[in-house]
Design a protein around this motif. Sequence first.
Motif, PDB file in Angstrom:
ATOM      1  N   LYS A  39       0.820  -1.213   0.000  1.00 28.89           N
ATOM      2  CA  LYS A  39       0.000   0.000   0.000  1.00 28.89           C
ATOM      3  C   LYS A  39       0.852   1.261   0.000  1.00 28.89           C
ATOM      4  O   LYS A  39       0.569   2.225  -0.720  1.00 28.89           O
ATOM      5  CB  LYS A  39      -0.933  -0.005   1.209  1.00 28.89           C
ATOM      6  N   SER A  40       1.907   1.274   0.809  1.00 31.20           N
ATOM      7  CA  SER A  40       2.745   2.473   0.892  1.00 31.20           C
ATOM      8  C   SER A  40       3.424   2.762  -0.446  1.00 31.20           C
ATOM      9  O   SER A  40       3.589   3.925  -0.831  1.00 31.20           O
ATOM     10  CB  SER A  40       3.799   2.319   1.997  1.00 31.20           C
ATOM     11  N   ALA A  44       2.959   6.103  -2.712  1.00 27.90           N
ATOM     12  CA  ALA A  44       4.159   6.855  -3.091  1.00 27.90           C
ATOM     13  C   ALA A  44       4.242   7.022  -4.604  1.00 27.90           C
ATOM     14  O   ALA A  44       4.651   8.085  -5.108  1.00 27.90           O
ATOM     15  CB  ALA A  44       5.405   6.141  -2.566  1.00 27.90           C
ATOM     16  N   SER A  61       8.792  11.082   2.321  1.00 28.02           N
ATOM     17  CA  SER A  61       7.440  10.774   2.807  1.00 28.02           C
ATOM     18  C   SER A  61       7.328   9.334   3.291  1.00 28.02           C
ATOM     19  O   SER A  61       6.476   9.015   4.119  1.00 28.02           O
ATOM     20  CB  SER A  61       6.407  11.037   1.703  1.00 28.02           C
ATOM     21  N   LEU A  62       8.179   8.456   2.777  1.00 24.39           N
ATOM     22  CA  LEU A  62       8.143   7.050   3.170  1.00 24.39           C
ATOM     23  C   LEU A  62       8.826   6.789   4.515  1.00 24.39           C
ATOM     24  O   LEU A  62       8.734   5.684   5.044  1.00 24.39           O
ATOM     25  CB  LEU A  62       8.790   6.184   2.086  1.00 24.39           C
ATOM     26  N   VAL A  65       6.651   5.198   7.255  1.00 22.45           N
ATOM     27  CA  VAL A  65       6.171   3.814   7.237  1.00 22.45           C
ATOM     28  C   VAL A  65       6.806   3.070   8.410  1.00 22.45           C
ATOM     29  O   VAL A  65       8.035   3.009   8.526  1.00 22.45           O
ATOM     30  CB  VAL A  65       6.520   3.123   5.896  1.00 22.45           C
ATOM     31  N   GLU A  70       8.882  -3.089   4.920  1.00 18.94           N
ATOM     32  CA  GLU A  70       7.957  -2.438   3.992  1.00 18.94           C
ATOM     33  C   GLU A  70       8.511  -1.093   3.544  1.00 18.94           C
ATOM     34  O   GLU A  70       8.446  -0.735   2.366  1.00 18.94           O
ATOM     35  CB  GLU A  70       6.594  -2.246   4.655  1.00 18.94           C
ATOM     36  N   ARG A  71       9.072  -0.339   4.490  1.00 19.91           N
ATOM     37  CA  ARG A  71       9.642   0.972   4.168  1.00 19.91           C
ATOM     38  C   ARG A  71      10.795   0.829   3.184  1.00 19.91           C
ATOM     39  O   ARG A  71      10.883   1.559   2.189  1.00 19.91           O
ATOM     40  CB  ARG A  71      10.124   1.642   5.464  1.00 19.91           C
ATOM     41  N   ALA A  74       9.525  -0.253  -0.328  1.00 21.46           N
ATOM     42  CA  ALA A  74       8.883   0.856  -1.028  1.00 21.46           C
ATOM     43  C   ALA A  74       9.914   1.857  -1.547  1.00 21.46           C
ATOM     44  O   ALA A  74       9.812   2.357  -2.672  1.00 21.46           O
ATOM     45  CB  ALA A  74       7.878   1.543  -0.108  1.00 21.46           C
TER      46      ALA A  74
END
Length: 220
Positions: A39-40, A44, A61-62, A65, A70-71, A74
């Motif tokens: 989702k992230s 993005a 912006s990430l 997370v 996940e961070r 992404a």
Amino acid sequence: MPNFGLSAYLKLICLSDRRQQSALRERLQPSEGGYDYHKSLKLAAERLLVRGLTEAEVLTSLDGVKQAPERQSAKEGIKVLADWRRGHPGEIVDFATVTAEGPAGIVRVSFQPTFGIKIRNQLVAVHVWNNKAPDLVDRFVYGALSLFPSVYSRAAQVPDDVAVLSLRDGAFFRLSEGMEYSSLGAAQIAVIERRLQEIATGLGLPRAERRPPSSPPPRP
């Protein structure tokens, strides 16, 4: 019987037969739904491509997370997407999600475009792949993509081409460049339907029946 998003379906058909059987058996078990790990990345990508934020702004912006894997996933994906975008500066457009189904009417696969883009006067609906495993098999990707043009023909906005962009290595699979594998699409989904039926029978679950066809998106 399960519905698949395109990434989940690609992951399934690119597995070995043994691992595919295990994955299908798992999908038939009761579930309350899972967390959308990507989702992230999707959000993005929208900031980068639609809202026009810079790569640096999107990466920053990430930072919010919470889950580190996940961070990191992404951020790595956005770096590849930003690099790909620099080589493909065409207009970004929007396409609806469409759903194809197997010949038995049991399995449905949805193509949710991450974005659409104009490339050399052609409008291409693109779904991004950001899974670490398994490795994508070219002919299987083209086969899966071949499921969707006929469904898109009934949509309000019809793309000239459909594609998968791998954010693991930057590979770009356009159906128009792999049409020789189109016949695999119907064969692949028919195999998945048959295997699901066999597994359901083995687990003592009722055999699935053909479901009513999904309604196509209306034309304006």
